[in-house]
Design an enzyme around this catalytic site. Structure first.
Site, PDB file in Angstrom:
ATOM      1  N   ARG A 132      11.042   4.190   3.582  1.00  0.00           N
ATOM      2  CA  ARG A 132      10.761   3.087   4.634  1.00  0.00           C
ATOM      3  C   ARG A 132      11.913   2.298   4.799  1.00  0.00           C
ATOM      4  NH1 ARG A 132       5.628  -1.205   4.642  1.00  0.00           N
ATOM      5  NH2 ARG A 132       4.931   1.027   5.302  1.00  0.00           N
ATOM      6  N   HIS A 141       4.640   5.759  11.631  1.00  0.00           N
ATOM      7  CA  HIS A 141       4.173   5.632  10.160  1.00  0.00           C
ATOM      8  C   HIS A 141       3.180   6.877  10.133  1.00  0.00           C
ATOM      9  CE1 HIS A 141       3.083   4.120   6.500  1.00  0.00           C
ATOM     10  NE2 HIS A 141       2.588   2.869   6.722  1.00  0.00           N
ATOM     11  N   LYS A 149      25.236  -3.676   0.515  1.00  0.00           N
ATOM     12  CA  LYS A 149      26.634  -3.896   0.934  1.00  0.00           C
ATOM     13  C   LYS A 149      27.282  -3.171   1.979  1.00  0.00           C
ATOM     14  CE  LYS A 149      26.649  -3.142  -4.278  1.00  0.00           C
ATOM     15  NZ  LYS A 149      26.909  -2.217  -5.155  1.00  0.00           N
ATOM     16  N   ARG A 175       0.697  -1.158   0.061  1.00  0.00           N
ATOM     17  CA  ARG A 175      -0.059   0.131   0.021  1.00  0.00           C
ATOM     18  C   ARG A 175       0.802   1.278   0.066  1.00  0.00           C
ATOM     19  NH1 ARG A 175      -2.751  -3.867   1.602  1.00  0.00           N
ATOM     20  NH2 ARG A 175      -0.715  -4.493   2.365  1.00  0.00           N
ATOM     21  N   THR A 176       1.560   1.309   0.949  1.00  0.00           N
ATOM     22  CA  THR A 176       2.601   2.431   1.165  1.00  0.00           C
ATOM     23  C   THR A 176       3.346   2.958  -0.281  1.00  0.00           C
ATOM     24  OG1 THR A 176       2.495   2.074   3.343  1.00  0.00           O
ATOM     25  CG2 THR A 176       3.720   3.989   2.797  1.00  0.00           C
TER      26      THR A 176
HETATM   27  N1   CP Z   1      -0.538   0.129   5.962  1.00  0.00           N
HETATM   28  C1   CP Z   1       0.718  -0.219   5.172  1.00  0.00           C
HETATM   29  O1   CP Z   1       1.660   0.384   5.553  1.00  0.00           O
HETATM   30  O2   CP Z   1       0.621  -1.275   4.441  1.00  0.00           O
HETATM   31  P1   CP Z   1       2.162  -1.721   3.534  1.00  0.00           P
HETATM   32  O3   CP Z   1       2.988  -2.346   4.542  1.00  0.00           O
HETATM   33  O4   CP Z   1       1.394  -2.642   2.528  1.00  0.00           O
HETATM   34  O5   CP Z   1       2.703  -0.548   2.925  1.00  0.00           O
END
Ligand code: CP
Length: 307
Positions: free
Chosen positions: A107, A135, A86, A57-58
């Site tokens: 991320r 998040h 590395k 999603r993100t």
């Molecule tokens: N909600 C969320 O962060 O989903 P993903 O890990 O699929 O990005």
């Protein structure tokens, strides 16, 4: 209010006015997608979308958001395909990528890693999840969803259920929603309870909250926010096996819930919401995931000074 050049690392430092402004801009972005599909707002911008942890999603909603605004995207999907494999440090990666783009979305698994990236570069950095810490873009899209579904943010009771210890979404949501006079029901196994610091910060902010390990308590809320017990956060697989499946929301259980309780989940789910629940009109988790595009369009436009 200007977000130009600003990093979005945590919800801890966002004010109520800033959050409402982000949600307003998100609604304008939804109008753009509905009416025009594509805008040229960021046609001269380039964005790096770097995911060193897995995501559906993100990552895809950030790519979609950038494309909806005509920004160019360069991306890394998976730690193995970048020089992190590395042994390159986060700050060296950041200082390199800074020369290629106008904004970095990242991320990665290290708590505080997004801040390390932000401190290393001058372009705006958006935290798309830093390990089990924060998040922020998920919490903001959760709030956009709540506002759309319920027409309000003030004075709601929200139950957060599942893995509250490692669950970065509930950490960010606790801070972000704290400006709107909420009541929190924190429901988890005792091994996965909300970190002390967040509980203490909520006390300092004067938030009403209860702590429980009984899911039936959570059913009396206006919103039930289910989360996954996250296999990847456990050092001991036996501990995960012991705790998985602690809470499963079913239609039967929902008979005891407040009428029209809003059901949210950041997704992905494993087994904590039975698939039979999906057909209920108040099961909003896939709409919630779709709202991520509008919210992330808003954040890109804001930090790149085009909102
Ligand atoms: N909600 C969320 O962060 O989903 P993903 O890990 O699929 O990005």
């Amino acid at each position: 209010m200007s977000f130009a050049g600003r990093d979005i690392i945590t919800t801890e430092d966002l004010t109520k006015e800033e959050i409402l402004h982000i949600l307003d801009v998100s609604a304008r972005m939804e109008e753009i997608v509905t009416k025009e599909k594509i805008s040229n707002l960021l046609a001269d911008k380039m964005v790096a979308i770097i995911f060193l942890e897995s995501s559906t999603r993100t990552m895809l909603s950030f790519v979609s958001a950038a494309n909806r605004l005509s920004a160019k995207v360069i991306s890394v999907a998976g730690a193995k395909s970048s020089s992190a494999a590395k042994g390159e440090s986060l700050s060296d990666t950041a200082r390199t990528v800074e020369g290629y783009v106008d904004c970095i979305v990242i991320r990665q698994p290290q708590i505080g890693g997004a801040k390390i990236v932000a401190d290393a570069v001058d372009v705006p950095v958006i935290n798309a999840g830093d390990g089990s810490s924060q998040h922020p873009t998920q919490a903001l899209l959760d709030m956009y969803t709540i506002q759309k579904e319920l027409g309000m943010l003030e004075g709601l009771t929200i139950a957060m259920v599942g893995d509250l210890k490692f669950g970065r979404t509930v950490h960010s949501l606790s801070y972000a929603l704290s400006h709107f006079n909420p009541t929190y029901l924190y429901c988890s196994p005792k091994e996965l309870s909300m970190p002390e610091k967040i509980v203490s910060d909520m006390e300092d902010r004067g938030i009403d909250f209860q702590i429980s390990n009984n899911m039936e308590d959570a059913l009396q809320a206006d919103i039930i926010y289910m989360t996954r017990i996250q296999r990847e956060r456990f050092e001991d697989p036996a501990e995960y096996e012991k705790l998985k499946g602690s809470y499963v929301l079913t239609k039967d259980l929902l008979k005891k819930a407040k009428k029209e309780i809003l059901i949210l989940h950041p997704l992905p789910r494993v087994d904590e919401i039975a698939p039979e629940v999906d057909e209920l009109p108040n099961a909003a988790y896939f709409r919630q995931a779709h709202n991520g595009v509008y919210l992330r369009m808003a954040l890109l436009a804001l930090v790149l000074d085009r909102a």
